[in-house]
Design an enzyme around this catalytic site. Sequence first.
Site, PDB file in Angstrom:
ATOM      1  N   HIS A 180      -5.427  -1.091  -4.677  1.00 28.74           N
ATOM      2  CA  HIS A 180      -5.853   0.026  -3.838  1.00 28.74           C
ATOM      3  C   HIS A 180      -6.663   0.984  -4.696  1.00 28.74           C
ATOM      4  CE1 HIS A 180      -2.400  -1.680  -1.684  1.00 28.74           C
ATOM      5  NE2 HIS A 180      -3.131  -1.391  -0.622  1.00 28.74           N
TER       6      HIS A 180
ATOM      7  N   GLN B 258       1.126 -11.009  -3.147  1.00 26.13           N
ATOM      8  CA  GLN B 258      -0.237 -10.601  -2.825  1.00 26.13           C
ATOM      9  C   GLN B 258      -0.925 -10.105  -4.090  1.00 26.13           C
ATOM     10  OE1 GLN B 258      -0.181  -7.706   0.305  1.00 26.13           O
ATOM     11  NE2 GLN B 258      -1.587  -8.855   1.553  1.00 26.13           N
TER      12      GLN B 258
ATOM     13  N   CYS C 251       0.789  -1.234   0.000  1.00 27.21           N
ATOM     14  CA  CYS C 251       0.000   0.000   0.000  1.00 27.21           C
ATOM     15  C   CYS C 251       0.824   1.289   0.000  1.00 27.21           C
ATOM     16  CB  CYS C 251      -1.027  -0.006   1.128  1.00 27.21           C
ATOM     17  SG  CYS C 251      -0.575  -0.847   2.627  1.00 27.21           S
TER      18      CYS C 251
ATOM     19  N   ASP D 119      -2.852  -7.684  -4.923  1.00 27.39           N
ATOM     20  CA  ASP D 119      -3.201  -6.469  -4.200  1.00 27.39           C
ATOM     21  C   ASP D 119      -3.818  -5.425  -5.120  1.00 27.39           C
ATOM     22  OD1 ASP D 119      -3.277  -5.299  -1.744  1.00 27.39           O
ATOM     23  OD2 ASP D 119      -1.109  -5.184  -1.489  1.00 27.39           O
TER      24      ASP D 119
ATOM     25  N   ARG E 141       7.220 -11.230   5.110  1.00 26.48           N
ATOM     26  CA  ARG E 141       6.782 -11.118   6.496  1.00 26.48           C
ATOM     27  C   ARG E 141       7.485 -12.190   7.328  1.00 26.48           C
ATOM     28  NH1 ARG E 141       0.289 -10.176   5.423  1.00 26.48           N
ATOM     29  NH2 ARG E 141       0.565  -8.418   3.990  1.00 26.48           N
TER      30      ARG E 141
ATOM     31  N   HIS F 141      -8.402  -0.842   0.410  1.00 21.10           N
ATOM     32  CA  HIS F 141      -7.422  -1.909   0.195  1.00 21.10           C
ATOM     33  C   HIS F 141      -8.211  -3.180  -0.110  1.00 21.10           C
ATOM     34  CE1 HIS F 141      -4.291   0.293   2.768  1.00 21.10           C
ATOM     35  NE2 HIS F 141      -5.433   0.912   3.072  1.00 21.10           N
TER      36      HIS F 141
ATOM     37  N   LYS G  73     -12.947  -4.015   8.002  1.00 18.15           N
ATOM     38  CA  LYS G  73     -12.748  -4.799   6.790  1.00 18.15           C
ATOM     39  C   LYS G  73     -13.811  -5.878   6.658  1.00 18.15           C
ATOM     40  CE  LYS G  73      -9.526  -8.058   8.980  1.00 18.15           C
ATOM     41  NZ  LYS G  73      -8.322  -8.894   8.801  1.00 18.15           N
TER      42      LYS G  73
END
Length: 633
Positions: free
Chosen positions: A387, A383, A336, A385, A365, A513, A467
């Site tokens: 946004h 990911q 992000c 991902d 991670r 997100h 979320k």
Amino acid sequence: MIELKLPDSKVLSFEPSVTGKEVAYSIGQGLGKATLAVIHNGLLKDMREPLEVSGDFEVVTSKHPKGGEVIRHSAEHVLADAVKQLWPSTQVDVGRTDHSEKFQYDFKVDKPFTPEDLATIESKMVDILKSGGEIQRKVLDRKAAHALFEKAGEHIKLERLADIPEDEDISVFSHGNFTDLCRGPHVQDLKQIGAVKLTSISASYFKGDEQNQKLQRIYGVAFATEKELKAHHALQEEIKKRDHRRLGKDLDLFSVSDDVGPGLILWHPKGAMIRHLIEAYWKDEHIKQGYDLVYSPHLARLKLWETSGHSDFYSENMYAPIQVDEQQFQLKPMNCPFHIQIYKSRLRSYKEFPLKFAELGTVYRYERSGVLHGMMRVRGFTQDDAHLFIAPDQLFDEIQNVLAFIIQMFQAFGFDDYQIFLSTRPEKSVGSDAHWALATSALEEALKKQNLPFEVDPGEGVFYGPKIDIKIKDSLGRMWQCSTIQADFSLPERFGLEYVAKDGTRQIPIMLHRALLGSIERFFGILVEHYGGSFPFWLAPEQVRILNITDAQLDYAQALKKKLLLAGYRITLDHRNEKLGYKIRQAQIEKVPCMLIVGDQEVQNQTLSVRLHGEEHKDQTWKTLLDLLSKEK
């Protein structure tokens, strides 16, 4: 008086002090006896707890999807009781903090448990369950609770007691001579737990922190009946057969190397082909949905993560900073902040909204070695991902669009069943109450608008916003967390994002997100187990294998291979000097969906013998072969 609305829309009135158990018995004696817990305004509650306010009300029995959770949670107390009876000096800690399919309990022991101990404990649990007994709930003040566990010598419980907020009820549950600190919910009577099986032992740490004292953890499963336990055992055998780590090796899909490091995946050609197909479909569909594809680096200055708040709220999952030219850099745990930097590269206008950046971005991670598990739990993963930068009046519509996109993606990969959770503000968070309320309301209303049933998961939102989490059910009935939608007012403020609104003023955008598949590695592992390695034709790394019987058919087989490659199929030719039966068995083991068998007769007649998903189609021409294969795409 309070009013309770039942699933059939019937409304009943009661005094505010009424318990769920009393409501269940008022509906019917049979229902009352079968009750394990209740759901009140979307929250699972112990049946002995006063309801106090009006709202939706549902009884949970062993047939209810939540019934197993209550039975497992209750079995944890039976486990702790059995251990205390066998080893009175043992101190008990807590059970699960999640909703896994197993129950568990942690203990401080004089010596580690052995497999023989496990059998003894299980036998004692069976004796306790056979004797039955009603479970009692009692609310205590802090002083009385402290005195209770201090007298019992349960020093770990005293530490847990100190963690309970001052404004929260302190409840204890008792059966026989055993009493435990717990929120519940628990079954009415121990006989509602029909079968238990202890499965394993492991080491654990108090509060999950390796710096704290070491404990022993016992795992088990529990069901309402012996029949369900037997069905569970059969399912576990099937799960072993489908284990993605086993199939990953057998089908030559991926590996993990000690020289590379734990939790870091090496994709082999076949696995890489499946990943390519997943990602290609993902990219094509995102472009159709109006997303812009972006790419970002694998690390950035530590300052970026300090601004985003990840250093404060997520540091335990981040690798240590890297020193470069007297500056500290951080391997990215999230994408992000990079997408935010792309947004900030120039002043944006409301006319560009919704602005949607999507990336298959690899993140890193730090996961403790004890939780690493094949592709399901790794340290480096990609990911899927995205946004979305939007104006306030677009929030509701864009959440709905993302929800529809998620469901489309699930269906494309063969998942039609899922569970949805709305996660609200955690204790440790940033942002104003007004923004949290607006974001939570928008997520909730979007779910209701699309008639998607959901459960509230209190306090499980991320630090910057609430979320929606969506879990998919695989072919073995297991739930897997994949998709998420997170509404965020905080990061745009922290990074000073602006856009020119319709009235010409500078405003702060809202940020959504979202991830559809979650991570490519985890989703790949789920797919392997969902299909047992027999992927649908469009995802199969090798779609067709040609098997010639002797070298006399080799020229015909090679010409056929070339034509199929040009037609867009993934194909190999097994021309080894082996018996046909051996080649067929090898192709079956490797889960190749289609085999083309070529002998003298096929060469003479210019035909093919086709085995598609185990079904034989003899004397096929080139045209009829293409017709068969085209139906598989």
